[in-house]
Design an enzyme around this catalytic site. Structure first.
Site, PDB file in Angstrom:
ATOM      1  N   GLY A   1      14.193  72.493  26.595  1.00  0.00           N
ATOM      2  CA  GLY A   1      15.112  73.320  26.960  1.00  0.00           C
ATOM      3  C   GLY A   1      16.058  72.911  27.996  1.00  0.00           C
TER       4      GLY A   1
ATOM      5  N   ASN B   1      16.169  70.060  29.448  1.00  0.00           N
ATOM      6  CA  ASN B   1      16.945  68.530  28.952  1.00  0.00           C
ATOM      7  C   ASN B   1      18.048  68.983  28.175  1.00  0.00           C
ATOM      8  OD1 ASN B   1      14.704  67.625  30.494  1.00  0.00           O
ATOM      9  ND2 ASN B   1      13.874  67.050  28.534  1.00  0.00           N
TER      10      ASN B   1
ATOM     11  N   ASN C   1      12.253  65.250  13.731  1.00  0.00           N
ATOM     12  CA  ASN C   1      12.409  63.913  13.723  1.00  0.00           C
ATOM     13  C   ASN C   1      11.803  63.675  12.271  1.00  0.00           C
ATOM     14  OD1 ASN C   1       9.658  63.228  14.034  1.00  0.00           O
ATOM     15  ND2 ASN C   1       9.503  63.885  16.011  1.00  0.00           N
TER      16      ASN C   1
ATOM     17  N   ARG D   1      16.293  59.751  13.107  1.00  0.00           N
ATOM     18  CA  ARG D   1      15.487  58.648  12.678  1.00  0.00           C
ATOM     19  C   ARG D   1      15.518  57.343  13.811  1.00  0.00           C
ATOM     20  NH1 ARG D   1      18.415  56.568   8.157  1.00  0.00           N
ATOM     21  NH2 ARG D   1      16.542  55.584   7.629  1.00  0.00           N
TER      22      ARG D   1
ATOM     23  N   SER E   1      16.080  54.779  16.373  1.00  0.00           N
ATOM     24  CA  SER E   1      17.405  53.799  16.800  1.00  0.00           C
ATOM     25  C   SER E   1      18.066  53.485  15.216  1.00  0.00           C
ATOM     26  CB  SER E   1      16.599  52.465  17.173  1.00  0.00           C
ATOM     27  OG  SER E   1      15.787  52.119  15.958  1.00  0.00           O
TER      28      SER E   1
ATOM     29  N   GLY F   1      15.621  62.640  22.133  1.00  0.00           N
ATOM     30  CA  GLY F   1      15.773  63.805  21.044  1.00  0.00           C
ATOM     31  C   GLY F   1      16.293  64.827  21.778  1.00  0.00           C
ATOM     32  N   ASP F   2      16.091  65.559  22.869  1.00  0.00           N
ATOM     33  CA  ASP F   2      16.545  66.505  23.779  1.00  0.00           C
ATOM     34  C   ASP F   2      18.058  66.257  23.768  1.00  0.00           C
ATOM     35  OD1 ASP F   2      13.993  67.572  23.702  1.00  0.00           O
ATOM     36  OD2 ASP F   2      13.610  66.562  25.812  1.00  0.00           O
TER      37      ASP F   2
HETATM   38  O1  RIB Z   1      11.338  65.763  25.047  1.00  0.00           O
HETATM   39  C1  RIB Z   1      10.647  65.451  26.250  1.00  0.00           C
HETATM   40  C2  RIB Z   1      10.308  66.595  27.016  1.00  0.00           C
HETATM   41  O2  RIB Z   1       9.177  66.893  26.522  1.00  0.00           O
HETATM   42  C3  RIB Z   1       9.897  66.134  28.545  1.00  0.00           C
HETATM   43  O3  RIB Z   1      10.671  66.523  29.296  1.00  0.00           O
HETATM   44  C4  RIB Z   1       8.704  67.011  28.807  1.00  0.00           C
HETATM   45  O4  RIB Z   1       8.729  68.156  29.729  1.00  0.00           O
HETATM   46  C5  RIB Z   1       8.400  67.556  27.311  1.00  0.00           C
HETATM   47  O5  RIB Z   1       8.920  68.958  27.193  1.00  0.00           O
END
Ligand code: RIB
EC number: 2.7.1.15
Length: 283
Positions: A42, A44, A183, A202, A204, A231-232
């Site tokens: 969240g 990130n 993913n 996907r 790269s 991904g975040d």
């Molecule tokens: O997606 C990466 C994150 O997954 C990291 O920052 C870790 O804290 C987990 O939440």
């Protein structure tokens, strides 16, 4: 106009160990470096969306330990609104992350305060309801994710689920969310369900969109050093850009996700909008 985005998800204190190869069960390996950094899906996502130009409120839970103030400071420094942050007595969430020489990772999370996040307070409900887009990930109780999607639906916001970690049973979530981001390795349970907009990341290779049309968007080629948090960043930038149209949002998210792999650690790897536009302009 900046997207008014509410992110509902976890905040963690990350400890990233860099290793040559991920250990097998029973094996002990030595790390070549250890990096403490802010993280949590969240947090990130919220930072990535704010850096990409959205107006962001984060609904999350922090503990009462020393990590809480640092995590709060990092979010504030990145312009993330904290009206929806709850304080729960006890530890904040934390994560141990191993990154290998191929930039792949594995992660273990101790949820701490994240495990107690709820939307029971009227203030938090109002933060979710007062948004144009609501982005939810799953390092929080499932009931809280469901409640966020219901508030989004009744207030007319677009709800986006980043289905990570993968839920045991996606049935209810698939009925509640407008957009699901998943993913490729975990996409199978979603492909036969009635999700209006399915986004499959996907790595790269970029991302695939399956909705009224089908789109494949390539990622810019980069020399990745750490894929943690990419991904975040993808999900945060996708949510920030969603009102501008699916194709543009996907292209921006792919560019941002690729740039995120050039930086070690998750919490500070998100690019700013200028860097995203530069990469998009160059491709
Ligand atoms: O997606 C990466 C994150 O997954 C990291 O920052 C870790 O804290 C987990 O939440």
């Amino acid at each position: 106009m900046a997207t008014r985005l509410c992110v509902v998800g976890s905040v963690n204190a990350d400890l990233t160990f860099t290793v040559d190869a991920l250990p097998r069960p029973g094996e002990t390996v030595l790390a070549s470096s250890l990096l403490p950094s802010p993280g949590g899906k969240g947090g990130n996502q919220a930072v990535a969306a704010a850096r990409a130009g959205a107006t962001v409120e984060l609904v999350a839970a922090l503990g009462t330990d020393g990590a809480a103030a640092q995590l709060r400071g990092h979010l504030q420094a990145n312009g993330v609104g904290l009206k929806g942050i709850a304080t729960i007595p006890g530890p904040s969430g934390s994560a141990a992350i191993l990154v290998d020489a191929q930039a792949e990772n594995c992660i273990v999370v101790a949820p701490g305060a994240n495990g107690h996040l709820s939307l029971s307070s009227p203030v938090t409900q109002a933060v979710v309801a007062d948004s144009e887009v609501v982005l939810v990930s799953l390092e929080i109780p499932l009931d809280t994710a469901v409640a966020a999607a219901r508030i989004a639906r009744s207030s007319g916001a677009v709800s986006i689920l980043n289905a990570s970690p993968a839920p045991h049973d996606p049935t209810e979530l698939a009925q509640l969310f407008d957009v699901v981001v998943v993913n490729e390795d975990e996409a199978a349970p979603w492909t036969d369900r009635p999700v209006p907009h399915l986004v499959i990341t996907r790595g790269s290779q970029g991302a695939r969109y399956v909705g009224q049309q089908r789109l494949d968007i390539a990622s810019p080629a980069v020399e990745a050093v750490d894929t943690t948090g990419a991904g975040d960043v993808f999900a945060g930038v996708l949510a920030a850009s969603w009102p501008e149209g699916v194709e543009h949002a996907l292209a921006r998210a792919c560019a941002a996700g690729a740039l995120a792999t050039l930086v070690h650690g998750a919490g500070d790897c998100a690019p700013y909008s200028e860097a995203i536009e530069d990469v998009m302009g160059a491709s």
